[in-house]
Design a protein around this motif. Structure first.
Motif, PDB file in Angstrom:
ATOM      1  N   VAL A 138     -29.642  16.899  35.521  1.00  0.00           N
ATOM      2  CA  VAL A 138     -28.708  17.767  34.778  1.00  0.00           C
ATOM      3  C   VAL A 138     -29.088  19.295  34.615  1.00  0.00           C
ATOM      4  O   VAL A 138     -30.142  19.570  34.693  1.00  0.00           O
ATOM      5  N   ALA A 139     -28.019  19.933  34.879  1.00  0.00           N
ATOM      6  CA  ALA A 139     -28.099  21.529  34.603  1.00  0.00           C
ATOM      7  C   ALA A 139     -27.587  21.971  33.307  1.00  0.00           C
ATOM      8  O   ALA A 139     -26.264  21.808  32.981  1.00  0.00           O
ATOM      9  N   VAL A 140     -28.526  22.593  32.455  1.00  0.00           N
ATOM     10  CA  VAL A 140     -27.926  23.146  31.242  1.00  0.00           C
ATOM     11  C   VAL A 140     -27.897  24.629  31.342  1.00  0.00           C
ATOM     12  O   VAL A 140     -28.819  25.333  31.261  1.00  0.00           O
ATOM     13  N   ILE A 141     -26.482  25.043  31.421  1.00  0.00           N
ATOM     14  CA  ILE A 141     -26.249  26.566  31.561  1.00  0.00           C
ATOM     15  C   ILE A 141     -26.210  27.327  30.404  1.00  0.00           C
ATOM     16  O   ILE A 141     -25.291  26.688  29.536  1.00  0.00           O
ATOM     17  N   HIS A 142     -26.822  28.395  29.890  1.00  0.00           N
ATOM     18  CA  HIS A 142     -26.845  28.908  28.855  1.00  0.00           C
ATOM     19  C   HIS A 142     -26.899  30.288  29.022  1.00  0.00           C
ATOM     20  O   HIS A 142     -27.574  31.011  29.721  1.00  0.00           O
ATOM     21  N   ASP A 143     -26.009  31.105  28.205  1.00  0.00           N
ATOM     22  CA  ASP A 143     -26.149  32.562  28.033  1.00  0.00           C
ATOM     23  C   ASP A 143     -27.315  32.978  27.011  1.00  0.00           C
ATOM     24  O   ASP A 143     -27.256  32.700  26.090  1.00  0.00           O
ATOM     25  N   ALA A 144     -28.282  33.826  27.681  1.00  0.00           N
ATOM     26  CA  ALA A 144     -29.382  34.378  26.878  1.00  0.00           C
ATOM     27  C   ALA A 144     -28.932  34.956  25.693  1.00  0.00           C
ATOM     28  O   ALA A 144     -29.724  34.992  24.780  1.00  0.00           O
ATOM     29  N   ALA A 145     -27.730  35.613  25.723  1.00  0.00           N
ATOM     30  CA  ALA A 145     -27.213  36.278  24.487  1.00  0.00           C
ATOM     31  C   ALA A 145     -26.720  35.582  23.237  1.00  0.00           C
ATOM     32  O   ALA A 145     -26.877  35.962  22.218  1.00  0.00           O
ATOM     33  N   ARG A 146     -26.645  34.103  23.545  1.00  0.00           N
ATOM     34  CA  ARG A 146     -26.706  33.045  22.566  1.00  0.00           C
ATOM     35  C   ARG A 146     -28.083  32.541  21.976  1.00  0.00           C
ATOM     36  O   ARG A 146     -28.189  31.528  22.172  1.00  0.00           O
ATOM     37  N   CYS A 147     -28.822  33.422  21.469  1.00  0.00           N
ATOM     38  CA  CYS A 147     -30.106  32.905  21.318  1.00  0.00           C
ATOM     39  C   CYS A 147     -30.533  32.247  20.173  1.00  0.00           C
ATOM     40  O   CYS A 147     -31.871  32.052  19.834  1.00  0.00           O
ATOM     41  N   PHE A 148     -29.811  32.230  19.136  1.00  0.00           N
ATOM     42  CA  PHE A 148     -29.939  31.332  18.012  1.00  0.00           C
ATOM     43  C   PHE A 148     -29.463  30.038  18.130  1.00  0.00           C
ATOM     44  O   PHE A 148     -29.403  29.112  17.424  1.00  0.00           O
TER      45      PHE A 148
END
Ligand code: MG
Length: 368
Positions: free
Chosen positions: A91-101
């Protein structure tokens, strides 16, 4: 099923005047916050898509799981495409670091959804009315059918890689998945999982944890034969302040304010005047000690404001240098330090030139 976090840290901060991903926010960068949440949520490895700046931040992190960094592309799509080539988990969990909360729970829900349905993308129902205005036509869209897409967006790695292999520009992964694979499975996102885009977002984030406050006060006698130090700056004057250290009354008040905000006692307790080590010591050294203690407590000074009560000498020419000196020792921005001065119009012991006093207030943030 094992999951790899793809953390997107290559974006430029064009909508914010400064580097939102690499600037500590209540003591931790957005990249570190996001990294911790992905790991706590179940990612066993990480791929960071980086630019020059974020590469340095990632290198300083001591990431506790296996990771690689890949160069981000000119667009988000290109960054994800590059990063997916380095993902070896199911599984790849793609996440924008700017959504840090983002919460670890949300990361976990997305991974579980991807394992069960092939995809799990964070989304929240639209609560505002949405109107569309284009080509001279204005209409209200049916908001009950609209969703705001967030990240994390988790997918079976081979499927999302296939979508990216075919896809062109898109603002998120679910868009390409929908286009080439099928409808993604939605996972309830959260308002806390806000993307730091504007200065208002940054202000919201820094205020999130609230602050703790402390006050400080100090007085020292003015006597002949001593040099005068205030705010870490030597000021030419015919007298100086009497004390065991350099008797910098302003730094003493500031230190007590900071220590009070952190519930760390006071300078009398930490640096007793019975201790020969502190005889004649520069109070700047003590201030730097205090800063270290604050850090050890996982806290960070947010703001300091102080008033020096002094009839003579005139302090206005030294104010900015004092502020710069204090900011430097506390490792906080110049804008976060304010020093003011007042006379007492000849009244009281300050007004008669017998002493100089100082008051300070400090606020600190908890790292979280
Ligand atoms: Mg003192």
């Amino acid at each position: 099923m094992s999951a790899c976090g793809v953390l997107l840290c290559a974006g430029s901060s064009s909508r914010m005047g400064f580097d939102k991903l690499n600037t500590p926010l209540n003591g931790m960068t957005a990249i570190e916050r996001s990294m911790r949440a992905l790991i706590a949520g179940g990612c066993v490895s990480l791929v960071f898509a980086v630019n020059d700046e974020s590469e340095k931040t990632v290198a300083s992190l001591d990431c506790p799981v296996p990771y690689v960094t890949v160069r981000g592309g000119v667009s988000r799509t290109e960054s994800v495409r590059n990063a997916l080539q380095a993902v070896h988990e199911d599984v790849a969990v793609i996440h924008d670091a700017a959504r840090c909360f983002v919460s670890p729970e949300l990361v976990r829900s997305c991974i579980e959804s991807a394992a069960a349905y092939g995809s799990g993308v964070a989304a929240i129902p639209m609560t505002d009315t949405v109107m569309q205005q284009a080509n001279g036509v204005t209409q209200t869209l049916d908001r009950s059918t609209l969703w705001r897409m967030q990240t994390p967006q988790a997918f079976l790695t081979d499927r999302i890689a296939a979508a990216y292999a075919q896809g062109d520009a898109a603002t998120d992964d679910a868009t390409l998945y929908t286009r080439f694979i099928g409808a993604p499975h939605f996972v309830p996102g959260s308002e806390e999982n806000r993307k730091l885009t504007t200065e208002a977002d940054w202000a919201w984030a820094t205020a999130k944890n609230g602050a703790d406050y402390g006050v400080g006060f100090d007085t020292h006698r003015l006597v002949e034969g001593r040099r005068l130090f205030l705010g870490g700056v030597e000021i030419p004057f015919e007298k100086g302040l009497l004390g065991h250290s350099d008797a910098d009354v302003l730094l003493h008040a500031i230190m007590d304010a900071i220590l009070g905000a952190c519930k760390l006692g006071d300078i009398g307790k930490l640096f007793p005047d019975t201790d020969e080590r502190y005889r004649g010591i520069s109070s700047r050294e003590l201030l730097r000690e205090v800063q270290k203690l604050v850090q050890k407590r996982d806290m960070q000074v947010r703001h300091v404001d102080a008033t020096v009560i002094c009839q003579r000498p005139k302090l206005a020419p030294y104010r900015e240098t004092m502020e710069r000196t204090i900011a430097e020792d506390l490792k906080i921005p110049f804008e976060a330090v304010s020093v003011k001065a007042t006379t007492t119009e000849g009244m009281n012991d300050e007004g008669r030139g017998l002493c100089i006093s100082a008051q300070a207030i400090a606020s600190v943030n908890r790292k979280a």
